[in-house]
Design a protein around this motif. Structure first.
Motif, PDB file in Angstrom:
ATOM      1  N   LYS A 183      35.701  45.649  38.398  1.00  0.00           N
ATOM      2  CA  LYS A 183      34.762  46.817  37.699  1.00  0.00           C
ATOM      3  C   LYS A 183      35.650  47.720  37.355  1.00  0.00           C
ATOM      4  O   LYS A 183      36.840  48.024  37.634  1.00  0.00           O
ATOM      5  N   ARG A 184      35.148  48.631  36.367  1.00  0.00           N
ATOM      6  CA  ARG A 184      35.835  49.751  35.946  1.00  0.00           C
ATOM      7  C   ARG A 184      37.428  49.319  35.440  1.00  0.00           C
ATOM      8  O   ARG A 184      38.373  49.750  35.511  1.00  0.00           O
ATOM      9  N   LEU A 185      36.993  48.208  34.650  1.00  0.00           N
ATOM     10  CA  LEU A 185      38.280  47.720  34.115  1.00  0.00           C
ATOM     11  C   LEU A 185      39.278  48.736  33.306  1.00  0.00           C
ATOM     12  O   LEU A 185      38.767  49.262  32.671  1.00  0.00           O
ATOM     13  N   LYS A 186      40.546  48.343  33.295  1.00  0.00           N
ATOM     14  CA  LYS A 186      41.492  49.454  32.538  1.00  0.00           C
ATOM     15  C   LYS A 186      42.527  48.301  31.568  1.00  0.00           C
ATOM     16  O   LYS A 186      42.597  47.134  32.003  1.00  0.00           O
ATOM     17  N   PRO A 187      42.885  48.832  30.564  1.00  0.00           N
ATOM     18  CA  PRO A 187      43.702  48.101  29.583  1.00  0.00           C
ATOM     19  C   PRO A 187      45.058  47.380  30.595  1.00  0.00           C
ATOM     20  O   PRO A 187      45.420  46.367  30.058  1.00  0.00           O
ATOM     21  N   GLU A 188      45.333  48.261  31.503  1.00  0.00           N
ATOM     22  CA  GLU A 188      46.471  47.812  32.381  1.00  0.00           C
ATOM     23  C   GLU A 188      46.216  46.614  33.450  1.00  0.00           C
ATOM     24  O   GLU A 188      47.058  45.987  33.804  1.00  0.00           O
ATOM     25  N   ASP A 189      44.669  46.173  33.136  1.00  0.00           N
ATOM     26  CA  ASP A 189      44.384  44.986  34.079  1.00  0.00           C
ATOM     27  C   ASP A 189      44.533  43.828  32.951  1.00  0.00           C
ATOM     28  O   ASP A 189      44.440  42.651  33.625  1.00  0.00           O
ATOM     29  N   THR A 190      44.958  43.936  31.864  1.00  0.00           N
ATOM     30  CA  THR A 190      45.115  42.982  31.126  1.00  0.00           C
ATOM     31  C   THR A 190      46.273  41.679  31.496  1.00  0.00           C
ATOM     32  O   THR A 190      47.378  42.278  31.837  1.00  0.00           O
ATOM     33  N   ALA A 191      45.774  40.568  31.968  1.00  0.00           N
ATOM     34  CA  ALA A 191      46.863  39.723  32.307  1.00  0.00           C
ATOM     35  C   ALA A 191      46.283  38.380  32.550  1.00  0.00           C
ATOM     36  O   ALA A 191      45.034  38.060  32.075  1.00  0.00           O
ATOM     37  N   VAL A 192      46.970  37.262  32.743  1.00  0.00           N
ATOM     38  CA  VAL A 192      46.491  35.964  33.265  1.00  0.00           C
ATOM     39  C   VAL A 192      46.265  35.895  34.668  1.00  0.00           C
ATOM     40  O   VAL A 192      47.232  36.454  35.399  1.00  0.00           O
ATOM     41  N   TYR A 193      45.056  35.655  35.041  1.00  0.00           N
ATOM     42  CA  TYR A 193      44.776  35.817  36.417  1.00  0.00           C
ATOM     43  C   TYR A 193      44.807  34.329  37.056  1.00  0.00           C
ATOM     44  O   TYR A 193      44.225  33.368  36.359  1.00  0.00           O
ATOM     45  N   TYR A 194      45.517  34.139  38.262  1.00  0.00           N
ATOM     46  CA  TYR A 194      45.493  32.886  38.881  1.00  0.00           C
ATOM     47  C   TYR A 194      45.179  33.059  40.330  1.00  0.00           C
ATOM     48  O   TYR A 194      45.393  33.950  40.977  1.00  0.00           O
ATOM     49  N   CYS A 195      44.390  32.000  40.787  1.00  0.00           N
ATOM     50  CA  CYS A 195      44.159  31.909  41.984  1.00  0.00           C
ATOM     51  C   CYS A 195      45.065  30.846  42.895  1.00  0.00           C
ATOM     52  O   CYS A 195      45.640  29.955  42.380  1.00  0.00           O
ATOM     53  N   ASN A 196      45.272  30.892  44.126  1.00  0.00           N
ATOM     54  CA  ASN A 196      46.134  30.151  44.905  1.00  0.00           C
ATOM     55  C   ASN A 196      45.659  29.867  46.193  1.00  0.00           C
ATOM     56  O   ASN A 196      44.791  30.702  46.691  1.00  0.00           O
ATOM     57  N   ALA A 197      45.990  28.755  46.871  1.00  0.00           N
ATOM     58  CA  ALA A 197      45.487  28.446  47.994  1.00  0.00           C
ATOM     59  C   ALA A 197      46.988  28.227  48.944  1.00  0.00           C
ATOM     60  O   ALA A 197      47.747  27.718  48.482  1.00  0.00           O
TER      61      ALA A 197
END
Length: 118
Positions: free
Chosen positions: A86-100
């Protein structure tokens, strides 16, 4: 072994919201820890949020930059982990990965692009 597939990324305006999903190919109850990471262009991959624990969640931690804005959760019945942003910012721009963390090694998904821009 387990395969992870992320989804839910996209383009959103500053202040907007997105929910990312990470679907696992098998039951996640026995996985030591699962987390979300992100990598922006020219930057190192960084931890965003992590859940530690199998059947019972032992610990949840967040990067300081997302505390109060992002929430990590999981649905064991669906073998899926989520990241509500929520309340996303331009600096949140990225490729998001999940890991285990399987104890003997880390497994990564292929990533999903999140772009925050007007």
């Amino acid at each position: 072994q387990v395969q992870l597939v992320e989804s839910g990324g996209g383009l959103v305006q500053p202040g907007g919201s997105l929910r990312l999903s990470c679907a696992a190919s098998r039951n996640i109850i026995s996985i030591n820890a699962m987390g979300w990471y992100r990598q922006a262009p020219g930057k190192q991959r960084e931890l965003v949020a992590q859940i530690t624990g199998g059947a019972i969640i032992k610990y949840i931690n967040y990067a300081d930059s997302v505390k109060g804005r992002f929430a990590i959760s999981r649905d064991i019945s669906k073998n899926t982990m989520y990241l509500q942003m929520k309340r996303l910012k331009p600096e949140d721009t990225a490729v998001y990965y999940c890991n285990a963390d399987l104890g003997l090694g880390l497994v990564w998904g292929q990533g999903t692009q999140v772009t925050v821009s007007s």
